[in-house]
Design a protein around this motif. Sequence first.
Motif, PDB file in Angstrom:
ATOM      1  N   GLU A 148      41.762  32.363  32.466  1.00 44.56           N
ATOM      2  CA  GLU A 148      43.149  31.938  32.720  1.00 44.56           C
ATOM      3  C   GLU A 148      43.328  30.470  32.370  1.00 44.56           C
ATOM      4  OE1 GLU A 148      44.553  34.834  36.417  1.00 44.56           O
ATOM      5  OE2 GLU A 148      43.466  33.009  36.935  1.00 44.56           O
ATOM      6  N   LEU A 149      42.371  29.671  32.801  1.00 47.45           N
ATOM      7  CA  LEU A 149      42.489  28.229  32.546  1.00 47.45           C
ATOM      8  C   LEU A 149      42.434  27.914  31.060  1.00 47.45           C
ATOM      9  CD1 LEU A 149      40.261  26.882  35.468  1.00 47.45           C
ATOM     10  CD2 LEU A 149      42.740  26.573  35.217  1.00 47.45           C
TER      11      LEU A 149
ATOM     12  N   GLY B 145      42.180  17.791  31.284  1.00 49.53           N
ATOM     13  CA  GLY B 145      40.997  18.636  31.431  1.00 49.53           C
ATOM     14  C   GLY B 145      40.967  19.257  32.818  1.00 49.53           C
ATOM     15  N   PHE B 146      40.208  20.352  32.952  1.00 46.13           N
ATOM     16  CA  PHE B 146      40.106  21.050  34.225  1.00 46.13           C
ATOM     17  C   PHE B 146      38.659  21.060  34.730  1.00 46.13           C
ATOM     18  CE2 PHE B 146      43.789  23.825  32.493  1.00 46.13           C
ATOM     19  CZ  PHE B 146      44.737  22.894  32.917  1.00 46.13           C
ATOM     20  N   TYR B 147      38.491  20.650  35.969  1.00 51.30           N
ATOM     21  CA  TYR B 147      37.217  20.797  36.683  1.00 51.30           C
ATOM     22  C   TYR B 147      37.198  22.204  37.250  1.00 51.30           C
ATOM     23  CZ  TYR B 147      34.069  20.203  40.755  1.00 51.30           C
ATOM     24  OH  TYR B 147      33.087  20.341  41.710  1.00 51.30           O
ATOM     25  N   TYR B 148      36.093  22.909  37.081  1.00 50.60           N
ATOM     26  CA  TYR B 148      35.989  24.239  37.684  1.00 50.60           C
ATOM     27  C   TYR B 148      34.594  24.425  38.268  1.00 50.60           C
ATOM     28  CZ  TYR B 148      36.658  29.173  38.605  1.00 50.60           C
ATOM     29  OH  TYR B 148      36.786  30.384  39.247  1.00 50.60           O
ATOM     30  N   SER B 149      34.519  24.702  39.555  1.00 50.60           N
ATOM     31  CA  SER B 149      33.241  24.960  40.217  1.00 50.60           C
ATOM     32  C   SER B 149      32.860  26.413  39.954  1.00 50.60           C
ATOM     33  CB  SER B 149      33.367  24.685  41.721  1.00 50.60           C
ATOM     34  OG  SER B 149      32.144  24.978  42.368  1.00 50.60           O
ATOM     35  N   GLN B 150      32.012  26.599  38.973  1.00 50.29           N
ATOM     36  CA  GLN B 150      31.712  27.947  38.481  1.00 50.29           C
ATOM     37  C   GLN B 150      30.690  28.685  39.348  1.00 50.29           C
ATOM     38  OE1 GLN B 150      30.408  25.180  37.494  1.00 50.29           O
ATOM     39  NE2 GLN B 150      28.369  25.384  36.618  1.00 50.29           N
TER      40      GLN B 150
ATOM     41  N   PHE C  82      45.918  22.648  26.236  1.00 49.55           N
ATOM     42  CA  PHE C  82      44.994  22.189  27.286  1.00 49.55           C
ATOM     43  C   PHE C  82      44.246  23.385  27.848  1.00 49.55           C
ATOM     44  CE2 PHE C  82      48.364  18.745  27.898  1.00 49.55           C
ATOM     45  CZ  PHE C  82      47.717  17.891  27.022  1.00 49.55           C
ATOM     46  N   PRO C  83      43.080  23.216  28.417  1.00 50.29           N
ATOM     47  CA  PRO C  83      42.384  21.961  28.668  1.00 50.29           C
ATOM     48  C   PRO C  83      41.660  21.448  27.419  1.00 50.29           C
ATOM     49  CG  PRO C  83      41.017  23.779  29.410  1.00 50.29           C
ATOM     50  CD  PRO C  83      42.300  24.377  28.906  1.00 50.29           C
ATOM     51  N   THR C  84      41.548  20.122  27.329  1.00 50.18           N
ATOM     52  CA  THR C  84      40.725  19.540  26.274  1.00 50.18           C
ATOM     53  C   THR C  84      39.297  19.325  26.780  1.00 50.18           C
ATOM     54  OG1 THR C  84      41.712  17.477  26.958  1.00 50.18           O
ATOM     55  CG2 THR C  84      42.538  18.429  24.934  1.00 50.18           C
ATOM     56  N   VAL C  85      39.147  19.350  28.099  1.00 51.17           N
ATOM     57  CA  VAL C  85      37.817  19.213  28.716  1.00 51.17           C
ATOM     58  C   VAL C  85      37.674  20.286  29.789  1.00 51.17           C
ATOM     59  CG1 VAL C  85      36.411  17.776  30.257  1.00 51.17           C
ATOM     60  CG2 VAL C  85      37.688  16.689  28.406  1.00 51.17           C
TER      61      VAL C  85
END
Length: 500
Positions: A247-248, A196-201, A255-258
């Motif tokens: 892109e992510l 999974g990817f954390y993204y600070s939106q 992926f990402p699954t999260v």
Amino acid sequence: MAEVCAYNFHAAIPPRSIALKLTHLLTIVALLAASPLTHAQLEGGKFVAQPVQHPIAAIQDTETPAQKDARMEWFREARFGMFIHWGLYSIPAGTWDGKQIPSIGEWIMNNASIPVADYKNLATQFNPTGFNAHDIVALAKSAGMKYIVITAKHHDGFAMFDSKANSFNIVAATPFHRDPLRELADEARKQGLKLGFYYSQDQDWTAPGASAMKTGRHDLPTHHWDKAQDGDFDTYLHTKAIPQIKELLTNYGDFPTVVWFDTPTGNMTPARAAEIVALLNQHPNLIWNNRLGGGYKGDTETPEQYIPPQGFPGRDWESCMTMNDTWGFKSYDTNFKSAETLLRNLIDIASKGGNYLLNIGPDSHGVVPPAEADRLRAMGAWLAVNGAAIYGTQPTLFGPEAGAFSATEKDKKGAPKFIPTWDWRSTTRPDRIYITLFAWPTRAFHLDKLPRKVTHAYLLADSAHTPLKLTQTGDALDVQLPAKPLDPVATVLVLETTRF
Ligand code: GLC
């Protein structure tokens, strides 16, 4: 706070047609979604629910309970995941201009009011050749973790992936030129973990117009500390955040699954969040958390650095926690919790139906601090023997074993304080009750109010499954235990029961 649940808009539609119809329905739902929902907003560090309307319905608003169960299945089974906070902040590692900067390492730019140009310049030194995706995934696996969530972009705005949308990224702006997310994705796929990817939106301290949350003396209304941060939020959203989220969501195969959002401020209005939701809706298996903002509840509650006393009945949840006192690497933070505490936390969380997302903070070479790797391996050794009591289990049938609310002591909010007790925890399956013992009873283990008939009892770590003598009178049970536990931290007693 009263909460009105979204109606099941798709309840009458057979599951296979849902994905196809979703885009058409979005428009209709946008017009019809007049029911007040909730607005998770960060206020003074707390997520507070406020009534709000969704301009675009999210998957959670439209799917049936059966569809939700199918989507959440792997997550509920997993119970244990690895959080990775890694970025440019691992270079200063808690020290700026010779001064140790208090608080969490990944916030150093904000906490030390570092000018944008100086911070961005760190990229030229970032060459983490010690990073090895195979080893990190293998470490997660040896810890018994089933998924990984890594910071694709934290609040500092630096993308740890190959981004065409913005050049402040690890491939374009550093001598490293590699995409760790791609390497991790390939390895996670090979080794059978989810990624999974954390993204600070919302917060982005190097992109003009994006948000900054207040620390120190940064002034209202922007909390910016450098003119280079000023600008227009929608420009940031449309030229950086949304293109990068795209892109992510599209460049890494399955992926990402999260997607793990963070720190929504007032800038993450329902309309802006809805633009992100429209992207998320195109990935019907995706799980995303409750920190998008704009009133979207997402899939998971995300208690941070604590374990909710009674879990979140009716909601999926994941406690995220550091091993020491920082997410991003700080060279001098050695305040590590013991492997015993971490293991107890995992067992406690599983007994309340949640997941444990435990953080590592690789250093500026990409190397995982040995103190973190050691703890993970110790947890994995226990799980290799006792994992049946954790993975895919249901919460306790009891409850009081977790502790009780104090009649006198108050927590920070003035509510009765929860005082945990650490004698044992329990998880269940339809034909099993697991009792994980931290304190070893002198002779027999006694249980009252047992709702099932027990047919056999044995210790999970005893490979022979030697039957233990048991007496069940009415709904009370006594199990004779050997003189000593099989594990110094936690020994699992298995009660085989009639199917429930
Ligand atoms: C916080 C912090 C952040 C960290 C996150 C993890 O909200 O802003 O630095 O990534 O918690 O849950």
